[in-house]
Design a protein around this motif. Structure first.
Motif, PDB file in Angstrom:
ATOM      1  N   SER A 207       0.827  -1.206   0.000  1.00 33.93           N
ATOM      2  CA  SER A 207       0.000   0.000   0.000  1.00 33.93           C
ATOM      3  C   SER A 207       0.860   1.254   0.000  1.00 33.93           C
ATOM      4  O   SER A 207       0.507   2.259  -0.633  1.00 33.93           O
ATOM      5  CB  SER A 207      -0.944   0.015   1.203  1.00 33.93           C
ATOM      6  N   TYR A 208       1.995   1.218   0.699  1.00 29.41           N
ATOM      7  CA  TYR A 208       2.878   2.382   0.709  1.00 29.41           C
ATOM      8  C   TYR A 208       3.499   2.605  -0.673  1.00 29.41           C
ATOM      9  O   TYR A 208       3.719   3.744  -1.089  1.00 29.41           O
ATOM     10  CB  TYR A 208       3.972   2.227   1.764  1.00 29.41           C
ATOM     11  N   GLU A 211       0.797   4.210  -2.890  1.00 31.36           N
ATOM     12  CA  GLU A 211       0.617   5.618  -2.545  1.00 31.36           C
ATOM     13  C   GLU A 211       1.754   6.489  -3.097  1.00 31.36           C
ATOM     14  O   GLU A 211       1.576   7.699  -3.271  1.00 31.36           O
ATOM     15  CB  GLU A 211       0.558   5.789  -1.028  1.00 31.36           C
ATOM     16  N   ASN A 212       2.902   5.863  -3.345  1.00 31.44           N
ATOM     17  CA  ASN A 212       4.098   6.619  -3.766  1.00 31.44           C
ATOM     18  C   ASN A 212       4.647   6.144  -5.106  1.00 31.44           C
ATOM     19  O   ASN A 212       5.835   6.307  -5.384  1.00 31.44           O
ATOM     20  CB  ASN A 212       5.169   6.507  -2.676  1.00 31.44           C
ATOM     21  N   ARG A 280      -6.043   0.254   0.214  1.00 32.62           N
ATOM     22  CA  ARG A 280      -5.161  -0.235  -0.854  1.00 32.62           C
ATOM     23  C   ARG A 280      -4.400  -1.493  -0.475  1.00 32.62           C
ATOM     24  O   ARG A 280      -3.267  -1.706  -0.906  1.00 32.62           O
ATOM     25  CB  ARG A 280      -4.176   0.857  -1.287  1.00 32.62           C
TER      26      ARG A 280
END
Length: 305
Positions: A207-208, A211-212, A280
């Motif tokens: 998910s990180y 997001e990036n 996510r």
């Protein structure tokens, strides 16, 4: 510490306290990887129960279990199963719980956007980079075809379940890692580190990365059967190895004796798919979903005994 509570319309949560306006606080702490999942659950839950405050801490999986087994929190977020010594601490303090698998994750290895050479790495290459005592400080030491570019490593802190999982999956022993890297319990620090260094390499939850994705590139992993990218599909079908993993929450039986905590946990379980998608993460498969509902019933029995 994140505080998730907001007003809104009742969305019809499937809890035994449905229709009752509840008050109180539910304390959650633990894995920084699982925190976005629990935060999403808290925010969705608050639409129907705006007077219940759900606090989300990010002490890391190990730090979260320390608080949980002392009876300081109601739910512990974890990116790995509870260890034997943590079980013993909970038992000593009379903390009863169940392990709930609430979502799946693809632990993702990331590199800088300008990295054009490491599209895919083998598990053996990652092991050589990360194993204790590794002297690899340049990308061309990991593979002679790679450029002469200093390697800068970023990763999870030693109190993190992500650290435990990554080291066991890649190095072969939990906790075995070189120490000359930039460790952190805050995945955003890893994002900034890798994004700010052409030779950067790091790892954290899927998910990180999503997001990036505008700042980083995900590396495909080769276990000997070809390169596989992290995704919902490759995680659920088991082809993304060895970095696919389940994610957990550990609610205490004592907490479920309070109606606000019971309502939140029941909501988390009944809406797990929506929560995972909102945060996510990768939803449970059918077998995992059936087991989750059974685990909730077992914990409710403990709470009533």
């Amino acid at each position: 510490m994140l505080l998730a509570a907001c007003g809104g319309q009742n969305t019809g949560s499937d809890t035994s306290t449905e229709g009752r306006e509840l008050t109180g606080t539910v304390k959650v702490d633990g894995s920084s990887t699982v925190a976005p999942l629990s935060t999403a659950a808290a925010e969705l839950f608050a639409e129907g129960q705006p007077k219940v405050q759900v606090t989300i801490g990010t002490s890391g999986t190990g730090g979260g279990f320390e608080k949980f087994c002392r009876g300081e929190t109601d739910i512990s977020d974890a990116s790995r199963p509870i260890k034997d010594e943590e079980k013993a601490a909970c038992e000593k303090n009379g903390v009863k719980y169940e392990e709930f698998t609430v979502a799946n994750d693809a632990l993702t290895v990331v590199v800088n956007k300008n990295n054009t050479w490491a599209e895919c790495l083998t598990v053996e290459q990652l092991k050589k980079i990360w194993e204790p005592g590794s002297k690899i400080t340049n990308w061309n030491q990991a593979d002679p075809e790679f450029p002469d570019e200093p390697l800068k490593l970023f990763g999870a802190g030693t109190d993190s379940g992500t650290f435990d999982y990554f080291t066991e999956a890649i190095v072969g022993k939990q906790g075995a890692s070189r120490t000359d890297y930039s460790p952190t319990e805050d995945d955003n620090v890893t994002v900034q580190g890798v994004a700010g260094s052409t030779g950067g390499l790091g790892y954290f939850g899927f998910s990180y990365f999503e997001e990036n994705a505008d700042k980083l590139k995900a590396v495909k992993i080769d276990t000997g059967n070809g390169c596989v990218a992290p995704s919902k599909e490759t995680t659920q079908n088991g082809t993304y190895k060895p970095l696919s993993r389940p994610l957990f929450i550990y609610p205490s039986a004592k907490a479920l004796q309070r109606p606000e905590a019971l309502a939140f946990v029941e909501y988390y379980v009944s809406r797990h798919k929506e929560i995972a998608q909102d945060a996510r993460f990768i939803p449970l498969n059918a077998a995992q979903e059936q087991e989750l509902r059974a685990d909730l019933e077992k914990l409710k029995e403990h709470a009533g005994s």
